[in-house]
Write an enzyme that holds these catalytic residues in place. Structure first.
Site, short mmCIF file in Angstrom:
data_model
loop_
_atom_site.label_atom_id
_atom_site.label_comp_id
_atom_site.label_asym_id
_atom_site.label_seq_id
_atom_site.Cartn_x
_atom_site.Cartn_y
_atom_site.Cartn_z
N ARG A 33 0.77 -8.78 13.74
CA ARG A 33 -0.07 -7.61 12.92
C ARG A 33 -0.99 -8.41 11.79
O ARG A 33 -1.96 -7.88 11.42
CB ARG A 33 1.00 -6.83 12.14
CG ARG A 33 1.70 -5.73 13.27
CD ARG A 33 2.77 -5.30 12.86
NE ARG A 33 2.62 -4.52 11.45
CZ ARG A 33 3.77 -4.37 10.58
NH1 ARG A 33 5.02 -4.78 10.79
NH2 ARG A 33 3.68 -3.80 9.63
N ARG A 56 11.73 -5.44 4.77
CA ARG A 56 11.46 -4.13 4.63
C ARG A 56 12.66 -3.20 5.27
O ARG A 56 12.81 -3.49 6.35
CB ARG A 56 10.02 -3.90 4.99
CG ARG A 56 9.76 -2.29 4.79
CD ARG A 56 8.38 -2.18 4.79
NE ARG A 56 7.85 -2.46 6.05
CZ ARG A 56 6.24 -2.04 6.02
NH1 ARG A 56 5.56 -1.83 4.91
NH2 ARG A 56 5.62 -2.27 7.24
N LYS A 76 0.82 -1.25 0.02
CA LYS A 76 0.06 0.00 0.05
C LYS A 76 0.83 1.36 0.00
O LYS A 76 0.75 2.20 -0.66
CB LYS A 76 -0.97 0.08 1.21
CG LYS A 76 -1.83 -1.04 1.40
CD LYS A 76 -2.85 -1.09 2.66
CE LYS A 76 -2.12 -0.82 3.99
NZ LYS A 76 -1.23 -2.09 4.44
N ARG A 120 -9.24 0.71 9.24
CA ARG A 120 -8.64 -0.68 9.74
C ARG A 120 -9.74 -1.46 10.50
O ARG A 120 -9.59 -2.59 10.96
CB ARG A 120 -7.41 -0.56 10.34
CG ARG A 120 -6.05 -0.64 9.80
CD ARG A 120 -5.07 -0.61 10.70
NE ARG A 120 -3.78 -1.03 10.41
CZ ARG A 120 -2.82 -0.54 9.82
NH1 ARG A 120 -3.01 0.60 8.93
NH2 ARG A 120 -1.72 -1.26 9.79
N ARG A 145 11.76 -1.10 10.70
CA ARG A 145 10.96 -0.65 11.80
C ARG A 145 10.75 -1.88 12.90
O ARG A 145 10.69 -2.83 12.69
CB ARG A 145 9.48 -0.57 11.18
CG ARG A 145 9.22 0.90 10.41
CD ARG A 145 8.02 1.03 9.74
NE ARG A 145 6.94 0.13 10.26
CZ ARG A 145 5.69 0.11 9.52
NH1 ARG A 145 5.54 0.52 8.54
NH2 ARG A 145 4.98 -0.54 10.17
P1 ADP Z 1 1.42 -1.63 7.92
O1 ADP Z 1 0.69 -1.47 6.97
O2 ADP Z 1 2.73 -1.94 7.42
O3 ADP Z 1 0.97 -2.51 9.02
P2 ADP Z 1 1.11 0.96 9.16
O4 ADP Z 1 2.42 2.06 9.04
O5 ADP Z 1 -0.02 1.37 8.47
O6 ADP Z 1 1.85 -0.41 8.71
O7 ADP Z 1 0.79 1.03 10.61
C1 ADP Z 1 1.62 0.76 11.65
C2 ADP Z 1 1.06 0.51 13.07
O8 ADP Z 1 0.37 2.03 13.32
C3 ADP Z 1 -0.20 -0.47 13.33
O9 ADP Z 1 0.43 -1.69 13.41
C4 ADP Z 1 -1.03 0.26 14.33
O10 ADP Z 1 -0.57 0.08 15.67
C5 ADP Z 1 -0.99 1.66 14.00
N1 ADP Z 1 -1.98 2.08 12.91
C6 ADP Z 1 -1.80 2.73 11.72
N2 ADP Z 1 -2.84 2.87 10.93
C7 ADP Z 1 -4.08 2.50 12.00
C8 ADP Z 1 -5.24 2.60 12.24
N3 ADP Z 1 -6.30 3.08 11.03
N4 ADP Z 1 -5.88 2.23 13.20
C9 ADP Z 1 -5.38 1.79 14.14
N5 ADP Z 1 -3.92 1.78 14.47
C10 ADP Z 1 -3.51 2.07 13.41
#
Ligand code: ADP
Ligand code: ZN
Length: 221
Positions: free
Chosen positions: A180, A136, A22, A97, A169
């Site tokens: 996750r 990554r 994404k 999410r 990360r």
């Molecule tokens: P990825 O898509 O690789 O999991 P992100 O950078 O989108 O990574 O998200 C990293 C972390 O940030 C998630 O594991 C969560 O803890 C938090 N996070 C990001 N977006 C949301 C969301 N929409 N709702 C709740 N937590 C979020």
């Protein structure tokens, strides 16, 4: 006259498991179409780095791969999509999410008289996801995304774009990446049906980045 291509459907949600691509595709789309990139993960990491109250609340949850509270993220997104640069279009990357977040987004959109035009669903199998997440690397300075295997930087540990230092990360360790994925299947995957029902969803299979870009452009331009 400008040579920036226009999107017919311009307010987008990118839905998919962590590691599905994404963020990488979003950055390409932003460069091509000059729309806004709203990554809740990036916003939250910024809040954590600045140790704001929201950042302090999110930090431990993010480290363990759990979601931060719906209201907190939805508030951030609501403020962000109201900004003027989002009028050309925007990509919501990593939000919503949960079903609750989708509902909060609908409230915000209604207030701002905006609509979502399409939901792009990134379909990738688990094995590929875990392989990608654990390989990554991210740039500390400009947030560029690399992959040790499929998209290595020219010089190990150094960003091609800005020369910044690359790092992994903390939530990309194998153990946290697995949690996750579980969170994704439990809380986020129901959104696939949610958006399929209202006719906004189209799925893109994992492929090379140019191939995925082509497929998305055909669908949205
Ligand atoms: P990825 O898509 O690789 O999991 P992100 O950078 O989108 O990574 O998200 C990293 C972390 O940030 C998630 O594991 C969560 O803890 C938090 N996070 C990001 N977006 C949301 C969301 N929409 N709702 C709740 N937590 C979020
Ligand atoms: Zn960089």
């Amino acid at each position: 006259m400008s040579d920036i291509p226009e999107l017919r459907r311009k307010n987008l949600i990118f839905l998919g498991a962590p590691g599905a691509g994404k963020g990488t595709i979003a950055k390409e789309m932003v460069a091509k179409y000059h729309i806004a990139h709203i990554s809740t993960g990036d916003i939250l990491r910024g809040e954590v780095a600045a140790q704001t109250p929201a950042g302090k609340q999110a930090e431990a949850l993010m480290k363990s791969g759990q979601l931060v509270p719906d209201e907190l993220v939805a508030g951030m997104v609501r403020r962000r999509i109201a900004e003027p640069d989002c009028r050309r279009g925007f990509i919501l990357d990593g939000f919503p999410r949960t079903i609750r977040q989708a509902e909060l987004l609908e409230d915000a959109l209604r207030e701002l008289e905006l609509n979502i035009d399409a939901v792009v669903f990134f379909e990738v199998d688990d094995e590929t996801l875990l392989r990608r997440l654990t390989a990554r690397m991210n740039c500390r300075k400009c947030d560029a995304i690399y992959n040790k295997i499929s998209r290595p930087p020219k010089q190990e540990g150094v960003c091609d774009i800005c020369g910044g230092e690359l790092f992994q990360r903390p939530d990309d360790s194998l153990e946290t990446a697995k949690s996750r994925l579980k969170v994704f299947y439990g809380q986020t995957a129901p959104l696939v049906d949610y958006y399929r029902k209202n006719g906004l969803l189209f799925a893109v299979a994992a492929d090379t980045i140019p191939a995925m870009m082509k497929r998305i452009a055909e669908e949205l331009e």
